[in-house]
Design a protein around this motif. Sequence first.
Motif, short mmCIF file in Angstrom:
data_model
loop_
_atom_site.label_atom_id
_atom_site.label_comp_id
_atom_site.label_asym_id
_atom_site.label_seq_id
_atom_site.Cartn_x
_atom_site.Cartn_y
_atom_site.Cartn_z
N SER A 141 0.86 -1.05 -0.06
CA SER A 141 -0.03 -0.10 -0.18
C SER A 141 0.92 1.39 0.10
CB SER A 141 -0.92 0.08 1.13
OG SER A 141 -0.01 0.22 2.38
N VAL A 142 0.21 2.34 -0.43
CA VAL A 142 0.98 3.81 -0.38
C VAL A 142 1.76 3.89 1.15
CG1 VAL A 142 0.94 5.97 -0.86
CG2 VAL A 142 -0.37 4.48 -2.14
N SER A 143 1.10 3.72 2.10
CA SER A 143 1.80 4.21 3.48
C SER A 143 2.73 3.24 3.70
CB SER A 143 0.70 4.39 4.42
OG SER A 143 -0.14 3.16 4.63
N ARG A 144 2.32 1.73 3.35
CA ARG A 144 3.38 0.75 3.73
C ARG A 144 4.75 1.09 2.74
NH1 ARG A 144 4.20 -5.11 4.12
NH2 ARG A 144 6.31 -5.08 4.85
N LYS A 145 4.64 1.36 1.63
CA LYS A 145 5.61 1.88 0.60
C LYS A 145 6.58 3.01 1.52
CE LYS A 145 3.42 1.04 -3.61
NZ LYS A 145 2.71 1.61 -4.70
N TYR A 146 5.86 3.71 1.92
CA TYR A 146 6.68 4.96 2.65
C TYR A 146 7.54 4.58 3.95
CZ TYR A 146 6.22 8.46 -0.85
OH TYR A 146 6.53 9.43 -1.84
N LYS A 147 6.79 3.67 4.56
CA LYS A 147 7.17 3.26 5.82
C LYS A 147 8.64 2.30 5.58
CE LYS A 147 3.30 2.99 8.95
NZ LYS A 147 2.27 2.19 9.43
N GLU A 148 8.52 1.56 4.49
CA GLU A 148 9.52 0.59 4.15
C GLU A 148 10.73 1.42 3.53
OE1 GLU A 148 10.15 -2.15 4.97
OE2 GLU A 148 8.15 -2.35 5.96
N LEU A 149 10.37 2.49 2.56
CA LEU A 149 11.38 3.67 2.12
C LEU A 149 12.06 4.18 3.05
CD1 LEU A 149 9.51 4.92 -1.07
CD2 LEU A 149 11.46 3.40 -1.20
N ALA A 150 11.37 4.60 4.24
CA ALA A 150 11.94 5.26 5.17
C ALA A 150 13.07 4.52 6.01
CB ALA A 150 11.03 5.69 6.38
N LYS A 151 12.60 3.42 6.19
CA LYS A 151 13.85 2.25 6.89
C LYS A 151 14.85 2.34 5.76
CE LYS A 151 10.24 -0.51 9.06
NZ LYS A 151 9.68 -1.86 8.91
N LEU A 152 14.85 1.95 4.45
CA LEU A 152 15.62 1.82 3.62
C LEU A 152 16.55 3.24 3.65
CD1 LEU A 152 16.86 -0.11 1.42
CD2 LEU A 152 15.27 0.86 -0.13
N ALA A 153 15.98 4.24 3.33
CA ALA A 153 16.73 5.46 3.42
C ALA A 153 17.18 6.11 4.49
CB ALA A 153 15.72 6.65 2.77
N GLY A 154 16.69 5.92 5.65
CA GLY A 154 17.11 6.37 6.86
C GLY A 154 16.93 7.96 6.85
N ASP A 155 16.00 8.39 6.33
CA ASP A 155 15.70 9.75 5.86
C ASP A 155 14.38 10.30 6.28
OD1 ASP A 155 15.35 12.33 4.97
OD2 ASP A 155 16.32 11.73 2.80
N PRO A 156 14.33 11.39 7.26
CA PRO A 156 13.29 11.84 7.86
C PRO A 156 12.16 12.44 6.72
CG PRO A 156 15.03 13.31 8.23
CD PRO A 156 15.55 11.95 7.64
N MET A 157 12.98 12.61 5.66
CA MET A 157 11.82 13.06 4.34
C MET A 157 10.94 11.92 4.12
SD MET A 157 13.00 14.11 0.68
CE MET A 157 14.04 12.54 0.32
N PHE A 158 10.89 10.94 4.61
CA PHE A 158 10.01 9.75 4.08
C PHE A 158 9.08 9.55 5.33
CE2 PHE A 158 13.53 8.68 1.47
CZ PHE A 158 12.88 8.63 0.08
N VAL A 159 9.09 10.37 6.17
CA VAL A 159 8.33 10.15 7.47
C VAL A 159 6.84 9.69 6.92
CG1 VAL A 159 7.31 10.94 9.51
CG2 VAL A 159 9.75 11.19 9.13
N VAL A 160 6.00 8.90 7.52
CA VAL A 160 4.69 8.54 7.26
C VAL A 160 4.09 8.85 8.68
CG1 VAL A 160 2.96 6.96 6.70
CG2 VAL A 160 5.05 7.08 5.51
N ASP A 161 3.20 10.07 8.92
CA ASP A 161 2.37 10.34 10.01
C ASP A 161 1.02 9.89 10.04
OD1 ASP A 161 1.47 12.17 8.26
OD2 ASP A 161 2.65 14.04 9.41
#
Length: 144
Positions: free
Chosen positions: A89-109
């Motif tokens: 899902s879109v929110s799951r994509k962003y959670k996983e991208l955040a883990k992969l990137a280690g970047d706060p830009m990908f925060v899913v709130d």
Amino acid sequence: MVRTNFAGPHMWSAARFARHAHRLEQQGLAVDNPPSFYDETKDYVVACVMLSVASAEAWAGEIAADPGKYFPGNAAAPAAVAELVKWSSVSRKYKELAKLAGDPMFVVDDAMQDLCLLRNKLVHFHAEYPDARDVNKDVEDEIE
């Protein structure tokens, strides 16, 4: 074929629709029974929700198209991103991208998750009789 990235244009359009909805709401508060206030406001808000989530999904797709650009030096990134974009899902994509990137830009709130929920409810809408009680109860319960 035109090659372009749609994440930015989707988000700019969503912001424009949000500004229009806000302007209509402000005008509607100053006028008694504006004729098309509810329909126009609803149209702009629905467009804003749809385009906001479309922007998020388009950006995840752009990352999947060239993960090396976004995750240089991470040899595992291409396979991880390709699998993520394919099945999540879109929110799951962003959670996983955040883990992969280690970047706060990908925060899913919570706001992002609420937008995804609203988009899903709009896309998978099931019509009900106008006099049905608690028509939006399931959406309201999930957001709270």
